[in-house]
Scaffold this motif. Structure first.
Motif, PDB file in Angstrom:
ATOM      1  N   SER A 194       0.928  -1.496   0.002  1.00 51.86           N
ATOM      2  CA  SER A 194       0.022  -0.056  -0.131  1.00 51.86           C
ATOM      3  C   SER A 194       0.369   1.478  -0.360  1.00 51.86           C
ATOM      4  O   SER A 194       0.454   1.984   0.098  1.00 51.86           O
ATOM      5  CB  SER A 194      -0.881  -0.007   0.790  1.00 51.86           C
ATOM      6  OG  SER A 194      -0.318  -0.676   2.264  1.00 51.86           O
ATOM      7  N   LYS A 195       1.813   0.977   0.439  1.00 48.26           N
ATOM      8  CA  LYS A 195       3.165   2.064   0.118  1.00 48.26           C
ATOM      9  C   LYS A 195       3.588   1.827  -0.919  1.00 48.26           C
ATOM     10  O   LYS A 195       5.115   1.462  -1.458  1.00 48.26           O
ATOM     11  CB  LYS A 195       4.151   2.510   1.286  1.00 48.26           C
ATOM     12  CG  LYS A 195       4.250   3.664   1.549  1.00 48.26           C
ATOM     13  CD  LYS A 195       5.361   4.130   2.642  1.00 48.26           C
ATOM     14  CE  LYS A 195       5.504   4.943   3.405  1.00 48.26           C
ATOM     15  NZ  LYS A 195       4.882   6.083   3.600  1.00 48.26           N
ATOM     16  N   ILE A 196       3.295   2.954  -2.143  1.00 44.31           N
ATOM     17  CA  ILE A 196       4.006   2.645  -3.867  1.00 44.31           C
ATOM     18  C   ILE A 196       4.257   4.012  -4.061  1.00 44.31           C
ATOM     19  O   ILE A 196       3.337   4.436  -4.457  1.00 44.31           O
ATOM     20  CB  ILE A 196       3.346   1.751  -4.158  1.00 44.31           C
ATOM     21  CG1 ILE A 196       2.108   0.592  -3.667  1.00 44.31           C
ATOM     22  CG2 ILE A 196       3.145   1.961  -5.976  1.00 44.31           C
ATOM     23  CD1 ILE A 196       0.949  -0.024  -4.624  1.00 44.31           C
ATOM     24  N   GLY A 197       5.486   3.826  -4.193  1.00 43.56           N
ATOM     25  CA  GLY A 197       6.412   4.628  -4.809  1.00 43.56           C
ATOM     26  C   GLY A 197       6.364   4.712  -6.360  1.00 43.56           C
ATOM     27  O   GLY A 197       5.958   4.029  -7.268  1.00 43.56           O
ATOM     28  N   GLU A 246      18.411   6.841  -3.945  1.00 39.88           N
ATOM     29  CA  GLU A 246      18.721   8.242  -2.898  1.00 39.88           C
ATOM     30  C   GLU A 246      17.958   8.989  -2.107  1.00 39.88           C
ATOM     31  O   GLU A 246      17.835   8.661  -1.476  1.00 39.88           O
ATOM     32  CB  GLU A 246      19.958   8.488  -3.854  1.00 39.88           C
ATOM     33  CG  GLU A 246      21.194   7.692  -4.086  1.00 39.88           C
ATOM     34  CD  GLU A 246      22.135   8.986  -5.172  1.00 39.88           C
ATOM     35  OE1 GLU A 246      21.505  10.274  -4.967  1.00 39.88           O
ATOM     36  OE2 GLU A 246      23.207   8.673  -5.156  1.00 39.88           O
ATOM     37  N   TYR A 247      16.430   9.428  -2.913  1.00 44.22           N
ATOM     38  CA  TYR A 247      16.097   9.905  -2.731  1.00 44.22           C
ATOM     39  C   TYR A 247      14.742   8.960  -1.546  1.00 44.22           C
ATOM     40  O   TYR A 247      14.852   9.536  -0.382  1.00 44.22           O
ATOM     41  CB  TYR A 247      14.915  11.003  -3.786  1.00 44.22           C
ATOM     42  CG  TYR A 247      13.285  11.286  -3.014  1.00 44.22           C
ATOM     43  CD1 TYR A 247      13.649  12.764  -2.023  1.00 44.22           C
ATOM     44  CD2 TYR A 247      12.355  10.491  -2.879  1.00 44.22           C
ATOM     45  CE1 TYR A 247      12.879  12.729  -1.589  1.00 44.22           C
ATOM     46  CE2 TYR A 247      11.005  11.066  -2.819  1.00 44.22           C
ATOM     47  CZ  TYR A 247      10.934  11.938  -2.274  1.00 44.22           C
ATOM     48  OH  TYR A 247       9.813  12.820  -1.238  1.00 44.22           O
ATOM     49  N   PHE A 248      14.406   8.004  -1.646  1.00 45.29           N
ATOM     50  CA  PHE A 248      13.872   7.461  -1.121  1.00 45.29           C
ATOM     51  C   PHE A 248      14.550   7.280   0.575  1.00 45.29           C
ATOM     52  O   PHE A 248      13.468   6.911   1.245  1.00 45.29           O
ATOM     53  CB  PHE A 248      13.229   6.308  -2.585  1.00 45.29           C
ATOM     54  CG  PHE A 248      12.022   5.986  -3.450  1.00 45.29           C
ATOM     55  CD1 PHE A 248      10.922   6.974  -2.941  1.00 45.29           C
ATOM     56  CD2 PHE A 248      11.957   5.746  -4.617  1.00 45.29           C
ATOM     57  CE1 PHE A 248       9.746   7.490  -4.020  1.00 45.29           C
ATOM     58  CE2 PHE A 248      11.974   6.368  -4.933  1.00 45.29           C
ATOM     59  CZ  PHE A 248      10.397   6.830  -5.065  1.00 45.29           C
ATOM     60  N   LEU A 249      15.713   6.498   0.427  1.00 46.54           N
ATOM     61  CA  LEU A 249      15.923   6.537   1.147  1.00 46.54           C
ATOM     62  C   LEU A 249      16.292   7.517   2.903  1.00 46.54           C
ATOM     63  O   LEU A 249      16.570   7.063   3.404  1.00 46.54           O
ATOM     64  CB  LEU A 249      17.569   5.713   0.791  1.00 46.54           C
ATOM     65  CG  LEU A 249      17.611   4.390   0.054  1.00 46.54           C
ATOM     66  CD1 LEU A 249      18.799   4.141  -0.321  1.00 46.54           C
ATOM     67  CD2 LEU A 249      16.984   3.253   1.199  1.00 46.54           C
ATOM     68  N   THR A 250      15.984   8.586   2.166  1.00 51.13           N
ATOM     69  CA  THR A 250      15.778   9.537   3.077  1.00 51.13           C
ATOM     70  C   THR A 250      14.878   9.820   3.581  1.00 51.13           C
ATOM     71  O   THR A 250      14.499  11.215   4.440  1.00 51.13           O
ATOM     72  CB  THR A 250      16.422  11.161   1.872  1.00 51.13           C
ATOM     73  OG1 THR A 250      15.161  11.577   1.281  1.00 51.13           O
ATOM     74  CG2 THR A 250      17.636  11.400   1.357  1.00 51.13           C
ATOM     75  N   LEU A 251      13.828   9.139   2.965  1.00 44.53           N
ATOM     76  CA  LEU A 251      12.368   9.489   4.117  1.00 44.53           C
ATOM     77  C   LEU A 251      12.620   8.503   4.927  1.00 44.53           C
ATOM     78  O   LEU A 251      13.205   7.453   5.398  1.00 44.53           O
ATOM     79  CB  LEU A 251      11.100   8.802   2.952  1.00 44.53           C
ATOM     80  CG  LEU A 251      11.691   9.177   1.589  1.00 44.53           C
ATOM     81  CD1 LEU A 251      10.533   8.466   0.441  1.00 44.53           C
ATOM     82  CD2 LEU A 251      11.053  10.884   0.899  1.00 44.53           C
ATOM     83  N   ASP A 252      11.166   8.806   6.297  1.00 40.47           N
ATOM     84  CA  ASP A 252      11.178   8.804   6.785  1.00 40.47           C
ATOM     85  C   ASP A 252      10.855   6.919   7.031  1.00 40.47           C
ATOM     86  O   ASP A 252      11.710   6.185   8.178  1.00 40.47           O
ATOM     87  CB  ASP A 252      10.557   9.395   8.176  1.00 40.47           C
ATOM     88  CG  ASP A 252      10.403  10.295   8.366  1.00 40.47           C
ATOM     89  OD1 ASP A 252      12.320  10.464   8.542  1.00 40.47           O
ATOM     90  OD2 ASP A 252       9.504  11.098   8.702  1.00 40.47           O
ATOM     91  N   GLU A 253      10.000   6.957   6.241  1.00 38.76           N
ATOM     92  CA  GLU A 253       9.678   5.808   6.162  1.00 38.76           C
ATOM     93  C   GLU A 253       9.495   5.371   4.544  1.00 38.76           C
ATOM     94  O   GLU A 253       9.487   5.588   3.893  1.00 38.76           O
ATOM     95  CB  GLU A 253       7.727   5.264   5.972  1.00 38.76           C
ATOM     96  CG  GLU A 253       7.598   3.673   6.707  1.00 38.76           C
ATOM     97  CD  GLU A 253       5.994   3.264   7.170  1.00 38.76           C
ATOM     98  OE1 GLU A 253       5.604   2.578   6.677  1.00 38.76           O
ATOM     99  OE2 GLU A 253       5.986   4.529   8.191  1.00 38.76           O
ATOM    100  N   LEU A 254      10.803   3.791   3.817  1.00 36.94           N
ATOM    101  CA  LEU A 254      10.830   3.522   3.040  1.00 36.94           C
ATOM    102  C   LEU A 254       9.661   3.252   1.970  1.00 36.94           C
ATOM    103  O   LEU A 254       8.663   2.583   2.514  1.00 36.94           O
ATOM    104  CB  LEU A 254      11.943   1.891   2.549  1.00 36.94           C
ATOM    105  CG  LEU A 254      12.383   2.265   0.981  1.00 36.94           C
ATOM    106  CD1 LEU A 254      13.491   3.507   0.340  1.00 36.94           C
ATOM    107  CD2 LEU A 254      13.556   0.994   1.240  1.00 36.94           C
TER     108      LEU A 254
END
Length: 356
Positions: A194-197, A246-254
């Motif tokens: 459900s957490k889809i980038g 790299e950007y997604f890895l900066t988020l609090d939740e991947l």
């Protein structure tokens, strides 16, 4: 002229009849002269002439005029068509995707003894020299170079792929990008994600816009609210896939799944996630788009939308050949479906596995 016959059709029929009767064998009268002779507007004649150029009945020589096609000098025993891909596009013909397109067009054209040449230079003088050597063009269309395609259309028949042209007289063969990425979201949701980038492509064309729109609709369809922090603006390159990871890895939740607008970005993302110690697909699932050759060769193999490259080549060449032969086109605009190939880069979401 019948009251129900559009004036531009009347003009087209008049010109075709004059050619058939050998009343018109070389150069067409000027468009304003023809308009006065037929009692119609100049713009009506212009539209009719452009349609007949597209059909291959007439052809234009820049600065000289419009001519009947059977008087066009034969350049060689076999026909030659051009494949145009603007040099400013990411990676150009060296792109795995566009090289597959070129190879597929070359293969289908060879069956009819057509040769295919690749060109990317849109300098007016060099472009005209190239157009003088080909009988028609299949062009990858993007808005910023559409004026170049319109110039080509004045000299030879043109078919566009990737994006439709704003001038709908130009035939097109495109992919149903919207529904393809809806299918990608549906598949991720079926695995419990459900957490889809999403990594977008360029937003200056229908391809990029429709793939992103498909992602958004897929979320709504599955009752997931759009989180814009999970959207990274890419440009289809391998490097932008690395930057997206790299950007997604900066988020609090991947995100637990990342859908990419093409395979090159997906491959870049996989590389960077692995370098940072994540496992694919155990820690994060990846979905691409295009199904380039390496997608099936990497480990894990990439789940991706398969672009119907052979169908694009077959339909675009078939339409172009008909235009060159002066035949009527039954279906001028074609949108081809593209579907998901499920491989090993996606896994069931951890929370779904735990619940099971």
């Amino acid at each position: 002229m019948s009251d129900t016959t559009p004036k531009y059709i009347f003009v087209e029929n008049h010109i075709k009849a004059a050619i058939k009767k050998k009343e018109l064998v070389d150069k067409l009268p000027g468009e304003r002269t023809l308009a006065a002779q037929l009692g119609v507007s100049y713009m009506t004649v212009r539209k009719s002439v452009e349609n007949l150029v597209t059909q291959g009945v007439l052809y234009k020589v820049p600065t000289k005029g419009t001519y009947v096609n059977y008087e066009k000098p034969q350049r060689s025993k076999n026909y030659t068509i051009g494949y145009f891909l603007d040099a400013t596009m990411i990676a150009g013909i060296s792109s795995p995707y566009y090289s597959l397109i070129f190879d597929a067009i070359e293969k289908v054209a060879a069956k009819d003894d057509y040769s295919v040449v690749y060109f990317s230079d849109n300098n007016p003088d060099r472009l005209n020299r190239t157009l003088s050597k080909v009988d028609g063009v299949i062009a990858t269309c993007i808005p910023r170079i559409e004026h170049v395609i319109l110039e080509m259309k004045q000299s030879v028949p043109v078919v566009v792929i990737e994006n439709s042209a704003a001038d709908k007289v130009i035939p097109s063969v495109i992919i149903d990008n919207f529904n393809a990425d809806v299918e990608s979201v549906d598949y991720a949701c079926s695995l419990g994600h459900s957490k889809i980038g999403f990594m977008t492509g360029l937003d200056d064309s229908d391809v990029g816009k429709n793939r992103y729109a498909g992602y958004q609709y897929g979320l709504r369809k599955n009752k997931i609210e759009l989180d814009k922090s999970l959207v990274f603006n890419g440009n289809y390159s391998y490097q932008s896939g690395i930057e997206g990871a790299e950007y997604f890895l900066t988020l609090d939740e991947l995100p637990t799944t990342v859908i990419c607008a093409n395979d090159s970005m997906a491959l870049g993302a996989i590389r960077h996630f692995r370098q940072e110690g994540l496992n694919i697909p155990e820690d994060i699932s990846i979905i691409g788009f295009d199904n380039i050759d390496v997608a099936a060769q990497i480990v894990p193999s990439l789940t991706t939308i398969a672009s119907p490259i052979d169908e694009i080549a077959k339909h675009s060449f078939s339409i172009l050949k008909a235009l060159i032969d002066g035949k009527t086109i039954e279906q001028q605009h074609i949108a081809l479906p593209a579907h998901l190939i499920i491989r090993d880069s996606c896994a069931t979401a951890k929370n779904k596995s735990a619940a099971a």
